[in-house]
Design a protein around this motif. Structure first.
Motif, PDB file in Angstrom:
ATOM      1  N   PHE A  43       0.672   7.305  13.324  1.00  0.00           N
ATOM      2  CA  PHE A  43      -0.263   6.270  12.877  1.00  0.00           C
ATOM      3  C   PHE A  43      -0.356   6.252  11.354  1.00  0.00           C
ATOM      4  CE2 PHE A  43      -1.732   6.885  17.249  1.00  0.00           C
ATOM      5  CZ  PHE A  43      -1.774   5.564  17.669  1.00  0.00           C
ATOM      6  N   THR A  44      -0.423   7.435  10.754  1.00  0.00           N
ATOM      7  CA  THR A  44      -0.517   7.511   9.290  1.00  0.00           C
ATOM      8  C   THR A  44       0.702   6.866   8.647  1.00  0.00           C
ATOM      9  OG1 THR A  44      -1.847   9.532   9.440  1.00  0.00           O
ATOM     10  CG2 THR A  44      -0.772   9.078   7.328  1.00  0.00           C
ATOM     11  N   VAL A  45       1.882   7.165   9.161  1.00  0.00           N
ATOM     12  CA  VAL A  45       3.102   6.557   8.631  1.00  0.00           C
ATOM     13  C   VAL A  45       3.083   5.043   8.844  1.00  0.00           C
ATOM     14  CG1 VAL A  45       5.622   6.395   8.924  1.00  0.00           C
ATOM     15  CG2 VAL A  45       4.521   8.639   8.829  1.00  0.00           C
ATOM     16  N   GLY A  46       2.728   4.619  10.035  1.00  0.00           N
ATOM     17  CA  GLY A  46       2.685   3.187  10.332  1.00  0.00           C
ATOM     18  C   GLY A  46       1.695   2.443   9.457  1.00  0.00           C
ATOM     19  N   TYR A  47       0.495   2.987   9.312  1.00  0.00           N
ATOM     20  CA  TYR A  47      -0.519   2.346   8.470  1.00  0.00           C
ATOM     21  C   TYR A  47      -0.065   2.293   7.016  1.00  0.00           C
ATOM     22  CZ  TYR A  47      -3.726   3.207  12.419  1.00  0.00           C
ATOM     23  OH  TYR A  47      -4.327   3.251  13.645  1.00  0.00           O
ATOM     24  N   THR A  48       0.554   3.382   6.556  1.00  0.00           N
ATOM     25  CA  THR A  48       1.017   3.431   5.167  1.00  0.00           C
ATOM     26  C   THR A  48       2.110   2.402   4.928  1.00  0.00           C
ATOM     27  OG1 THR A  48       0.439   5.777   5.029  1.00  0.00           O
ATOM     28  CG2 THR A  48       1.993   4.926   3.386  1.00  0.00           C
ATOM     29  N   LEU A  49       3.063   2.303   5.839  1.00  0.00           N
ATOM     30  CA  LEU A  49       4.137   1.316   5.698  1.00  0.00           C
ATOM     31  C   LEU A  49       3.588  -0.104   5.755  1.00  0.00           C
ATOM     32  CD1 LEU A  49       6.961   2.965   7.833  1.00  0.00           C
ATOM     33  CD2 LEU A  49       6.843   2.779   5.330  1.00  0.00           C
ATOM     34  N   PHE A  50       2.620  -0.326   6.640  1.00  0.00           N
ATOM     35  CA  PHE A  50       2.036  -1.659   6.729  1.00  0.00           C
ATOM     36  C   PHE A  50       1.244  -1.974   5.462  1.00  0.00           C
ATOM     37  CE2 PHE A  50      -0.530  -5.187   8.147  1.00  0.00           C
ATOM     38  CZ  PHE A  50       0.384  -5.907   8.905  1.00  0.00           C
ATOM     39  N   GLY A  51       0.543  -0.979   4.930  1.00  0.00           N
ATOM     40  CA  GLY A  51      -0.164  -1.160   3.665  1.00  0.00           C
ATOM     41  C   GLY A  51       0.796  -1.507   2.537  1.00  0.00           C
ATOM     42  N   ALA A  52       1.957  -0.854   2.522  1.00  0.00           N
ATOM     43  CA  ALA A  52       2.977  -1.172   1.512  1.00  0.00           C
ATOM     44  C   ALA A  52       3.481  -2.601   1.688  1.00  0.00           C
ATOM     45  CB  ALA A  52       4.136  -0.179   1.615  1.00  0.00           C
ATOM     46  N   LEU A  53       3.591  -3.049   2.925  1.00  0.00           N
ATOM     47  CA  LEU A  53       4.001  -4.431   3.186  1.00  0.00           C
ATOM     48  C   LEU A  53       2.962  -5.420   2.654  1.00  0.00           C
ATOM     49  CD1 LEU A  53       5.987  -6.416   4.508  1.00  0.00           C
ATOM     50  CD2 LEU A  53       4.739  -6.080   6.660  1.00  0.00           C
ATOM     51  N   VAL A  54       1.692  -5.104   2.825  1.00  0.00           N
ATOM     52  CA  VAL A  54       0.634  -5.972   2.289  1.00  0.00           C
ATOM     53  C   VAL A  54       0.724  -6.029   0.766  1.00  0.00           C
ATOM     54  CG1 VAL A  54      -1.869  -6.249   2.023  1.00  0.00           C
ATOM     55  CG2 VAL A  54      -0.911  -5.672   4.264  1.00  0.00           C
ATOM     56  N   VAL A  55       0.947  -4.880   0.133  1.00  0.00           N
ATOM     57  CA  VAL A  55       1.112  -4.854  -1.325  1.00  0.00           C
ATOM     58  C   VAL A  55       2.338  -5.679  -1.725  1.00  0.00           C
ATOM     59  CG1 VAL A  55       1.593  -3.369  -3.314  1.00  0.00           C
ATOM     60  CG2 VAL A  55      -0.121  -2.678  -1.631  1.00  0.00           C
ATOM     61  N   ALA A  56       3.414  -5.573  -0.957  1.00  0.00           N
ATOM     62  CA  ALA A  56       4.621  -6.354  -1.252  1.00  0.00           C
ATOM     63  C   ALA A  56       4.347  -7.855  -1.181  1.00  0.00           C
ATOM     64  CB  ALA A  56       5.749  -5.976  -0.289  1.00  0.00           C
ATOM     65  N   THR A  57       3.493  -8.273  -0.245  1.00  0.00           N
ATOM     66  CA  THR A  57       3.182  -9.707  -0.172  1.00  0.00           C
ATOM     67  C   THR A  57       2.421 -10.168  -1.408  1.00  0.00           C
ATOM     68  OG1 THR A  57       1.095  -9.456   1.055  1.00  0.00           O
ATOM     69  CG2 THR A  57       3.124  -9.744   2.362  1.00  0.00           C
ATOM     70  N   LEU A  58       1.685  -9.252  -2.046  1.00  0.00           N
ATOM     71  CA  LEU A  58       0.995  -9.611  -3.290  1.00  0.00           C
ATOM     72  C   LEU A  58       1.992  -9.920  -4.397  1.00  0.00           C
ATOM     73  CD1 LEU A  58      -1.913  -7.016  -3.297  1.00  0.00           C
ATOM     74  CD2 LEU A  58      -2.111  -9.484  -2.970  1.00  0.00           C
ATOM     75  N   VAL A  59       3.133  -9.256  -4.348  1.00  0.00           N
ATOM     76  CA  VAL A  59       4.188  -9.499  -5.347  1.00  0.00           C
ATOM     77  C   VAL A  59       4.994 -10.737  -4.966  1.00  0.00           C
ATOM     78  CG1 VAL A  59       6.283  -8.537  -6.387  1.00  0.00           C
ATOM     79  CG2 VAL A  59       4.311  -7.051  -5.956  1.00  0.00           C
ATOM     80  N   LEU A  60       5.375 -10.829  -3.690  1.00  0.00           N
ATOM     81  CA  LEU A  60       6.217 -11.931  -3.231  1.00  0.00           C
ATOM     82  C   LEU A  60       5.478 -13.265  -3.155  1.00  0.00           C
ATOM     83  CD1 LEU A  60       8.068 -10.030  -0.372  1.00  0.00           C
ATOM     84  CD2 LEU A  60       8.976 -10.624  -2.625  1.00  0.00           C
ATOM     85  N   VAL A  61       4.212 -13.209  -2.794  1.00  0.00           N
ATOM     86  CA  VAL A  61       3.372 -14.408  -2.679  1.00  0.00           C
ATOM     87  C   VAL A  61       2.098 -14.124  -3.473  1.00  0.00           C
ATOM     88  CG1 VAL A  61       2.254 -16.030  -1.098  1.00  0.00           C
ATOM     89  CG2 VAL A  61       4.273 -14.773  -0.340  1.00  0.00           C
ATOM     90  N   PRO A  62       2.188 -14.210  -4.798  1.00  0.00           N
ATOM     91  CA  PRO A  62       1.022 -13.822  -5.607  1.00  0.00           C
ATOM     92  C   PRO A  62      -0.173 -14.736  -5.383  1.00  0.00           C
ATOM     93  CG  PRO A  62       2.761 -14.748  -6.988  1.00  0.00           C
ATOM     94  CD  PRO A  62       3.312 -14.656  -5.604  1.00  0.00           C
ATOM     95  N   PRO A  63      -1.351 -14.131  -5.360  1.00  0.00           N
ATOM     96  CA  PRO A  63      -2.563 -14.953  -5.213  1.00  0.00           C
ATOM     97  C   PRO A  63      -2.869 -15.707  -6.498  1.00  0.00           C
ATOM     98  CG  PRO A  63      -3.137 -12.637  -5.434  1.00  0.00           C
ATOM     99  CD  PRO A  63      -1.649 -12.709  -5.380  1.00  0.00           C
ATOM    100  N   ARG A  64      -3.648 -16.771  -6.355  1.00  0.00           N
ATOM    101  CA  ARG A  64      -4.151 -17.504  -7.528  1.00  0.00           C
ATOM    102  C   ARG A  64      -5.342 -16.726  -8.058  1.00  0.00           C
ATOM    103  NH1 ARG A  64      -4.184 -21.644  -3.864  1.00  0.00           N
ATOM    104  NH2 ARG A  64      -6.415 -21.411  -3.765  1.00  0.00           N
ATOM    105  N   TRP A  65      -5.302 -16.383  -9.322  1.00  0.00           N
ATOM    106  CA  TRP A  65      -6.407 -15.625  -9.905  1.00  0.00           C
ATOM    107  C   TRP A  65      -7.374 -16.544 -10.628  1.00  0.00           C
ATOM    108  CZ3 TRP A  65      -7.132 -11.294  -7.736  1.00  0.00           C
ATOM    109  CH2 TRP A  65      -6.060 -10.595  -7.218  1.00  0.00           C
TER     110      TRP A  65
END
Length: 132
Positions: free
Chosen positions: A105-127
């Motif tokens: 679970f720790t590995v899965g959550y960490t990898l999914f968290g990294a994917l969420v961070v990656a979406t911030l780079v790939l699809v940046p939010p409007r600030w």
């Protein structure tokens, strides 16, 4: 009876939390491709990131999710020792809980968290607000 209802309600809230975190990634990617402006909303993206970071930090710290603990406490107060929610609550519960080692679970959550961070780079939010 009230404790059983509270336990079932806790499962529904927990499922909603999980669904928001999990569905947030494909919706963000699909929304970027389709031009949906809401997927770049800074509040949506910030809340999404915060929610998965809470899960990741809990996993790293070895802390059981407070919603899981709350549900178990309500079930115990209702006199139940095993999971015995209503049909829908059972379905929601079974969709969220798997019989795996904690490290998985720790590995899965960490990898999914990294994917969420990656979406911030790939699809940046409007600030900033865009006018017009």
């Amino acid at each position: 009876m009230y404790y059983k209802l509270l336990a079932d309600l806790t499962v529904a809230v927990h499922f909603g939390y999980v669904a928001f975190v999990v569905l947030g990634v494909p919706l963000t990617i699909l929304g970027a491709w389709r031009g949906w402006g809401w997927v770049r909303n800074r509040w949506f993206r910030g809340i999404h990131l915060t929610m998965i970071l809470v899960v990741v930090l809990e996993a790293w710290a070895g802390v059981t999710c407070p919603l899981t603990t709350l549900e178990k406490d309500f079930r115990a107060a209702a006199g139940g020792q095993t999971y015995q929610g209503d049909f829908i609550a059972n379905c929601l519960h079974d969709a969220m809980f798997f019989d795996l080692q904690p490290w998985a679970f720790t590995v899965g959550y960490t990898l999914f968290g990294a994917l969420v961070v990656a979406t911030l780079v790939l699809v940046p939010p409007r600030w900033r607000r865009q006018h017009g």
